[in-house]
Design a protein around this motif. Structure first.
Motif, mmCIF file in Angstrom:
data_model
loop_
_atom_site.group_PDB
_atom_site.id
_atom_site.type_symbol
_atom_site.label_atom_id
_atom_site.label_comp_id
_atom_site.label_asym_id
_atom_site.label_seq_id
_atom_site.Cartn_x
_atom_site.Cartn_y
_atom_site.Cartn_z
ATOM 1 N N TYR A 123 -5.571 56.569 64.606
ATOM 2 C CA TYR A 123 -4.513 57.033 65.517
ATOM 3 C C TYR A 123 -4.013 55.918 66.437
ATOM 4 C CZ TYR A 123 -6.409 61.491 64.047
ATOM 5 O OH TYR A 123 -6.830 62.534 63.271
ATOM 6 N N LEU A 172 5.300 65.666 63.953
ATOM 7 C CA LEU A 172 5.049 65.168 62.606
ATOM 8 C C LEU A 172 4.792 66.364 61.694
ATOM 9 C CD1 LEU A 172 3.015 61.909 63.311
ATOM 10 C CD2 LEU A 172 5.484 62.291 63.205
ATOM 11 N N ARG A 231 -1.778 59.462 51.021
ATOM 12 C CA ARG A 231 -3.161 59.896 51.242
ATOM 13 C C ARG A 231 -3.498 61.127 50.401
ATOM 14 N NH1 ARG A 231 -2.719 58.000 57.202
ATOM 15 N NH2 ARG A 231 -1.192 59.644 57.441
ATOM 16 N N GLU A 255 0.681 68.053 60.586
ATOM 17 C CA GLU A 255 -0.402 68.325 61.531
ATOM 18 C C GLU A 255 -0.384 69.798 61.922
ATOM 19 O OE1 GLU A 255 -0.156 65.824 64.941
ATOM 20 O OE2 GLU A 255 -0.403 63.997 63.776
ATOM 21 N N SER A 260 -3.043 59.430 70.602
ATOM 22 C CA SER A 260 -1.738 60.078 70.583
ATOM 23 C C SER A 260 -1.577 60.727 69.208
ATOM 24 C CB SER A 260 -0.683 58.996 70.823
ATOM 25 O OG SER A 260 0.506 59.276 70.163
ATOM 26 N N ILE A 261 -1.290 62.019 69.186
ATOM 27 C CA ILE A 261 -1.103 62.685 67.888
ATOM 28 C C ILE A 261 0.392 62.943 67.676
ATOM 29 C CG2 ILE A 261 -3.444 63.584 67.761
ATOM 30 C CD1 ILE A 261 -2.230 66.315 68.687
ATOM 31 N N GLY A 262 0.720 63.710 66.648
ATOM 32 C CA GLY A 262 2.126 63.774 66.246
ATOM 33 C C GLY A 262 2.977 64.745 67.000
HETATM 34 C C1 G1P Z 1 1.290 58.274 63.237
HETATM 35 C C2 G1P Z 1 1.463 57.496 64.547
HETATM 36 C C3 G1P Z 1 0.111 57.380 65.268
HETATM 37 C C4 G1P Z 1 -0.468 58.769 65.476
HETATM 38 C C5 G1P Z 1 -0.566 59.508 64.120
HETATM 39 C C6 G1P Z 1 -1.011 60.939 64.332
HETATM 40 O O1 G1P Z 1 0.513 57.530 62.327
HETATM 41 O O2 G1P Z 1 2.006 56.216 64.258
HETATM 42 O O3 G1P Z 1 0.285 56.743 66.509
HETATM 43 O O4 G1P Z 1 -1.738 58.671 66.086
HETATM 44 O O5 G1P Z 1 0.700 59.537 63.464
HETATM 45 O O6 G1P Z 1 -1.206 61.577 63.089
HETATM 46 P P1 G1P Z 1 0.489 57.872 60.749
HETATM 47 O O7 G1P Z 1 -0.264 59.169 60.596
HETATM 48 O O8 G1P Z 1 1.905 57.985 60.326
HETATM 49 O O9 G1P Z 1 -0.242 56.724 60.094
#
Ligand code: G1P
Length: 270
Positions: free
Chosen positions: A150, A110, A18, A113, A184-186
């Motif tokens: 998300y 993650l 991205r 974020e 749901s976030i990371g």
């Molecule tokens: C991932 C998760 C998703 C979540 C998101 C948050 O997706 O699979 O469930 O909502 O992170 O950023 P990605 O960002 O890897 O596409």
């Protein structure tokens, strides 16, 4: 009394598509918000939440990420690094972390974020976990556009509390199929039974091994919770999220706040 959460995993092997073309040479986690790379905010959030040991699951092209973090004396003693091995997808780095984690609940964050809050986001989840002892997903309210971006949780009945039971999960379902507008976030607290669940999933329709498919399997077998988080969320892995994070942090900064406001007023009146 629930087991103490001491360890966290941060998956950072993703390619950052991205953010091309920048991510051809710079890992997306090193993209700065003001003067600090996003990964530093994430690591600091984990430590401020009481986490003691953090495993970053990375790939060989991201040596600069490891070098940057290892150069910060306050962070270095808490960090371990390993190279991701296995099929593409968010489940793989978690499975790779199995021997680091052992048999205790742990946090996952993650690496792209930013969550700005009085009580750090992972601390909010740990506080909620201490009451239930079950897996806990960090959740925020979203809109129709967010249902395409998300994972969306299904609380089955309208949720009434900050912490609520989750019965199902849809990864980026879109507005028609989304069971709610709770994203749901990371940030997750997971229990060690996630490893067995990951071993039971196959690749999703897009070919990826998705951690969220393992969540769905576990939800059928055991209580699983969501915790609505207090604070401001920025999805820095997207261009708009990155821009919003920089604007918000500049406006709040003691050093830049006043001038940032003047600049924005000037731009808006042109
Ligand atoms: C991932 C998760 C998703 C979540 C998101 C948050 O997706 O699979 O469930 O909502 O992170 O950023 P990605 O960002 O890897 O596409």
């Amino acid at each position: 009394m629930q087991p103490h959460i001491r360890k966290a995993v941060i998956p950072v092997a993703g390619y950052g598509t991205r953010f091309l073309p920048l991510t051809k040479t710079i890992p997306k986690e090193l993209v700065p918000v003001l003067d600090k790379p996003i990964i530093q905010y994430v690591v600091e959030e984990a430590l401020a939440s009481g986490i003691e040991e953090i495993l970053l699951v990375t790939n060989e092209t991201k040596r600069s990420l490891q070098e940057y973090l290892s150069d910060i004396p306050e962070l270095k003693p808490h960090l371990r690094f390993m190279t991701q091995i296995g099929p593409y997808g968010s489940a793989t780095p978690i499975l790779n972390a199995k021997s680091f984690i052992g048999d205790e609940p742990f946090a996952v964050l993650l690496g792209d974020e930013l969550f700005v809050a009085e009580v750090p986001r992972i601390r909010q989840l740990i506080n909620a976990f201490e009451k239930t002892g079950d897996p806990m997903l960090g959740v925020i309210r979203t809109d129709d556009a967010g249902t395409k971006r998300y994972g969306i949780v299904d609380p089955r009945s309208p949720k009434t509390d900050q912490t609520f039971r989750v019965f199902d999960f849809s990864e980026k379902p879109g507005p028609e199929r989304a069971p709610s507008r709770l994203a749901s976030i990371g940030a997750y607290i997971l229990t060690p039974d996630i490893f067995d669940a990951i071993n039971r999933i196959g690749p999703a329709a897009n070919g990826e091994f998705q951690l969220t498919d393992a969540f769905r399997l576990l939800m059928a077998d055991r209580p699983f919770y969501g915790c609505q988080l207090d604070g401001d969320y920025f999805d820095v892995g997207t261009k708009l999220g990155w821009l919003e994070a920089n604007i918000a942090m500049a406006l709040r900064s003691e050093e830049l706040g006043k001038e940032a406001v003047e600049f924005m007023k000037g731009m808006l009146s042109k």
